[in-house]
Design an enzyme around this catalytic site. Structure first.
Site, mmCIF file in Angstrom:
data_model
loop_
_atom_site.group_PDB
_atom_site.id
_atom_site.type_symbol
_atom_site.label_atom_id
_atom_site.label_comp_id
_atom_site.label_asym_id
_atom_site.label_seq_id
_atom_site.Cartn_x
_atom_site.Cartn_y
_atom_site.Cartn_z
ATOM 1 N N ASN A 1 0.848 -0.912 -0.065
ATOM 2 C CA ASN A 1 0.089 -0.323 0.299
ATOM 3 C C ASN A 1 1.047 0.861 0.102
ATOM 4 O OD1 ASN A 1 -2.952 1.645 0.776
ATOM 5 N ND2 ASN A 1 -1.418 2.134 2.420
ATOM 6 N N GLU A 2 1.000 2.012 -0.925
ATOM 7 C CA GLU A 2 1.247 3.336 -1.212
ATOM 8 C C GLU A 2 3.206 3.163 -0.999
ATOM 9 O OE1 GLU A 2 -2.068 5.837 -0.389
ATOM 10 O OE2 GLU A 2 -0.537 5.686 1.056
ATOM 11 N N ASN A 3 3.979 2.367 -1.207
ATOM 12 C CA ASN A 3 4.705 1.995 -1.354
ATOM 13 C C ASN A 3 5.842 2.685 -2.644
ATOM 14 O OD1 ASN A 3 4.754 1.630 1.795
ATOM 15 N ND2 ASN A 3 5.538 0.024 1.660
ATOM 16 N N SER B 1 -0.269 -0.314 -4.446
ATOM 17 C CA SER B 1 -1.629 0.648 -5.399
ATOM 18 C C SER B 1 -1.656 1.692 -4.353
ATOM 19 C CB SER B 1 -2.540 -0.251 -4.324
ATOM 20 O OG SER B 1 -3.979 0.873 -4.937
#
Length: 838
Positions: free
Chosen positions: A442-444, A488
């Site tokens: 998530n978002e990395n 994502s």
């Protein structure tokens, strides 16, 4: 023999000195009874040794728990007797394992004083051979699980590996543990230790089933279902030279394989003719078939395994097109319009989440029209119950691997833990037909690109090796029937920004953080995987967790339960843009912020859905909460519906009508038909006077909307153009629930003082409340939880023109005082707040 022994009773918990003597609160704990599965926080809470961390600011005084070492102990005397060890000098079985399904997190395990093993990962299970320890002749051996301070372990790793950038100043990426334990912008900082999942002894002989992975697929025409069963066995010493037989069966098909002496792996293939296909809700049924695997030797059954599977194919369609590249979740060859929500752990202490609670949340999602839940990467791999219930109810699961909002070290010992964790998770969850997508993080990848990480990292590893190598390799090797997506947001095309709207998945957080929610109409994502807007929880939930007197938007307890940076400031700016810049009293603030949240998500989802099939899905942030908090959730931390939930039920309906700005100017009605049948309707569009309710101009449109299609109807200019924007509204009837278009912001509308007639009547255990409007009443809500936290209304955010009526059903509300139900702040609408601010 084969036997299982639950080890959930008889535990004691003590604090353990790390260096020197215990001090502070830890020194006062002594020895207390412990609940297993459980954790230290809830054990101390049960014994009255700490205050409830969910109340007021109690959380702030409990940081010492995560900085203390803890020891769980229990006797194994009863199990030794059952195994025959105390009488015969050795267990009856050839092998006895201690099976730990979840230890949180850095543990040393001892049996009879002997070290059995060590752990360093909350997200893995462990199995330790304790045969010799139990055969040592001790009639009453102890089982000890000693848990080191999570903070000390993580901070030591950070010191050794070097500091890496993250969204929060906590060491969550240096330990394989639920990241949001360390706090998040919606969660408390409660760094736990404990035996959080079941712990058992397993006595067995000859061989056991170590792993069973069903790889399920369907032929292109749906006529044949295939199950490739991949099995790993573990043998005892005496069992090494034994031929084993494996038998697998499903839906009348059966296959057998021999695992020759010395071998530990086998593959069986099952073919089922004309299987009933599994579909997400709204696309078909959810038939589940029992798959059984049996391991035997010389005619004796040694072990068995059973799960329910579903026949379906899942994929992600991501090929380039004229607009960029798509991201579409595809089931059985059909692109699915995803109507989803993000899922976080439903409790900061996840051992408290049982099957009934999972069922309630999943039903709440399903009842809101959702067909997908995304299990977010800062939480946990949920229990079997979660995935089983999603499979039963046709809710697809997008599963993040557990990495969120940080650069993650790729050093040892974490790198090996990550690979072992991923491989176990992929194998464990393989049977569940609901599981549709594996996502790397998530978002990395976005963070590495946009959040200043590159300069800080200066070339050091940050997790890309996991997302682009380790994790996709685990999925492709262990479960090639499912797609993997690297992160994502993520744009698969080389050289494209990871949050590029026209490629892959997109997160839209500029709206909440910086911009008015009407800006959603300017965005064109291919798939909106995260976006949301905050609001406080229901009154009963907030009042139950905050003892402030008086309760105000900025009173200490309310502010402690607001974890977002400048969260209340962003709420205030959102209110000012639509309702005016003023000092709102608590009642109006609470109501209007909830209305604003609902309107923001309504506007965004309606707009994104109206672009189908360009945009193939929305996954709003977020379905649920893990404690009582002001957040983006639709269902608050006590499981109560915020007004947002009712709004989602409308915009996630199978068939929906919305009014949208038309390209080039004007307005259009967009009809979305997410069913398998053609939608035939007579759509009536009218511009009306909000004061009188009179029709000023109208048009009628007979329509046919294709299955799984969308239809755009231009609104004639004479209907779409307001003569007096402050007192006119557009309505769309005849296509399901009425659609509305207001030509002005609330602060510019000609609202009148709320005037209505109301009647109530008891109907069994429920209360019916009929409201008939004399003036325009906008966004009526019955906040009946203010009167009884155990009751709820069946509808909310109801808008009525003069002369129109609506009946609310208060479920379980027969005993309520009708006068209190029908007066503010229980019965409330926007008119109340704007005409009588306070």
């Amino acid at each position: 023999m084969t036997a299982w022994f639950d080890l959930h009773d008889g535990w004691k918990l003590t604090a353990v000195p790390h260096e020197g003597a215990l001090s502070g609160p830890a020194a006062e704990v002594g020895e207390v009874g412990a609940t297993v599965p459980g954790c230290v926080h809830t054990d101390l809470l049960d014994h009255g040794l700490i205050a409830d961390p969910y109340l007021d600011d109690n959380e702030d005084r409990l940081g010492w728990i995560g900085r203390t070492d803890w020891r769980y102990t229990r006797s194994l005397a009863a199990e030794v007797r059952a195994l025959g060890g105390a009488d015969r000098g050795a267990p009856n079985a050839e092998r006895v394992d201690l099976v730990c399904e979840g230890l949180d997190t850095v543990a040393t395990v001892r049996v009879g004083g002997r070290e059995a093993g060590r752990t360093a990962n909350m997200h893995r299970s462990y199995r330790f051979d304790v045969t010799d320890a139990l055969a040592a002749g001790e009639a009453d051996p102890s089982l000890e699980v000693e848990l080191a301070s999570p903070y000390r372990y993580a901070e030591a790793n950070r010191e050794r590996m070097g500091a890496l950038p993250a969204a929060y100043d906590e060491p969550y990426q240096y330990i394989r543990k639920m990241a949001c334990n360390f706090g998040w912008d919606w969660g408390p900082t409660v760094v736990t230790s404990g035996i959080w999942r079941p712990i058992r002894l397993h006595a067995w002989s000859t061989a056991r089933l170590a792993s069973v992975r069903p790889l399920v697929s369907v032929s292109a025409d749906g006529s044949l279902g295939r199950v490739g069963v991949r099995v790993e066995v573990e043998r005892t010493g005496p069992g090494r030279d034994t031929d084993l037989t494996l038998t697998a069966s499903v839906a009348g098909a059966e296959a057998t394989a021999v695992v020759a002496a010395g071998e530990t792996e086998a593959a069986l293939e099952l073919v089922v003719a004309e299987p009933d296909l599994w579909w997400p809700r709204g696309h078909g049924g959810q038939p589940l078939y029992g798959l059984g695997v049996e391991l035997s030797a010389d005619g004796e059954v040694l072990d068995g395994w059973e799960r329910r599977i579903g026949f379906r194919n899942v994929a992600v369609r991501s090929e380039p097109d004229a607009d960029g590249s798509a991201f579409a979740v595809r089931v059985n060859g059909r692109d699915i319009l995803v109507r989803g929500a993000n899922w976080i752990p439903d409790d900061a202490f996840p051992h408290r989440i049982g099957r009934d609670r999972y069922r309630e949340r999943i039903e709440q999602a399903r009842d809101a029209g959702m067909n997908l839940l995304r299990v977010w990467g800062g939480g946990i791999y949920e229990s079997e119950d979660f995935y089983e219930l999603c499979s039963e109810r046709g809710v697809l699961v997008w599963q993040d691997f557990l990495f969120a909002c940080a650069a993650y070290p790729e050093d040892e010992p974490l790198a090996s833990e990550v690979e072992a964790e991923a491989r176990e998770a992929v194998a464990r969850l393989a049977p569940h037909p609901s599981l549709a997508v594996w996502c790397g993080n998530n978002e990395n990848i976005w963070g590495h690109e946009d959040w200043g990480w590159k300069e800080e990292l200066d070339g050091r590893a940050w997790g890309a090796g996991y997302y682009l190598d380790v994790l996709p390799r685990a999925v492709s090797e262990l479960d090639p029937t499912r797609p993997y997506w690297a992160g994502s947001p993520y744009s698969e095309a080389e050289g494209v920004h990871p949050n590029e709207p026209s490629h892959g998945t997109m997160h839209l957080w500029d709206v909440w953080n910086e911009l008015d929610y009407t800006v959603y109409r300017e965005r064109r994502p291919r798939f909106a995987a995260e976006f949301g807007y905050q609001a406080p929880p229901t009154y009963a939930t907030l009042r139950g967790s905050v003892s402030d007197d008086p309760l105000t938007p900025t009173s200490p307890g309310v502010m402690h339960h607001q974890k977002a940076i400048d969260g209340n400031g962003k709420l205030a700016r959102g209110l000012a843009a639509h309702f005016g810049d003023r000092e709102w009293g608590f009642e109006d603030w609470h109501y209007l912020t909830q209305v604003n949240q609902a309107r923001a998500l309504t506007l965004g989802i309606e707009h994104f859905r109206a672009t189908w099939p360009y945009c193939t899905g929305t996954v709003m942030w977020q379905l649920n909460d893990c404690w009582p908090v002001t957040s983006w959730a639709a269902v608050d931390g006590q499981g109560r519906y915020k007004p947002l939930w009712y709004a989602l039920r409308r915009v996630y309906a199978d068939r929906v009508a919305t009014v949208q700005p038309a390209p080039g100017g004007g307005l259009q009605v967009v009809l979305g038909n997410d069913t398998g049948q053609e939608w035939v309707a007579e759509v009536a569009v009218a511009r009306r006077d909000t004061v009188t309710g009179d029709e000023l101009s109208a048009s009628a449109h007979p329509v046919r909307v294709a299955p799984r299609g969308a239809l755009r109807i231009p609104v004639p200019p004479e209907v779409a153009r307001a003569g007096a924007a402050g007192r006119e509204v557009l309505t769309v009837d005849g296509a399901g629930e009425r659609a509305w278009w207001f030509f002005s912001r609330d602060l510019d509308l000609d609202y009148r003082k709320p005037e209505f007639e109301v009647e109530t009547r008891v109907d069994g255990s429920d209360l019916r409340v009929n409201v008939q409007a004399r003036v325009l009443l906008r966004d009526l809500v019955l906040n009946v939880d203010r009167l009884d936290p155990g009751v709820s209304a069946d509808s909310a955010l109801v808008t009525l023109l003069p002369g129109e009526s609506h009946t609310f059903t208060v479920l379980g509300g027969a005993a309520l005082d009708p006068g209190a139900v029908t007066a503010p702040p229980v019965l409330k609408c926007v008119n109340d707040a704007l005409m009588n601010p306070g």
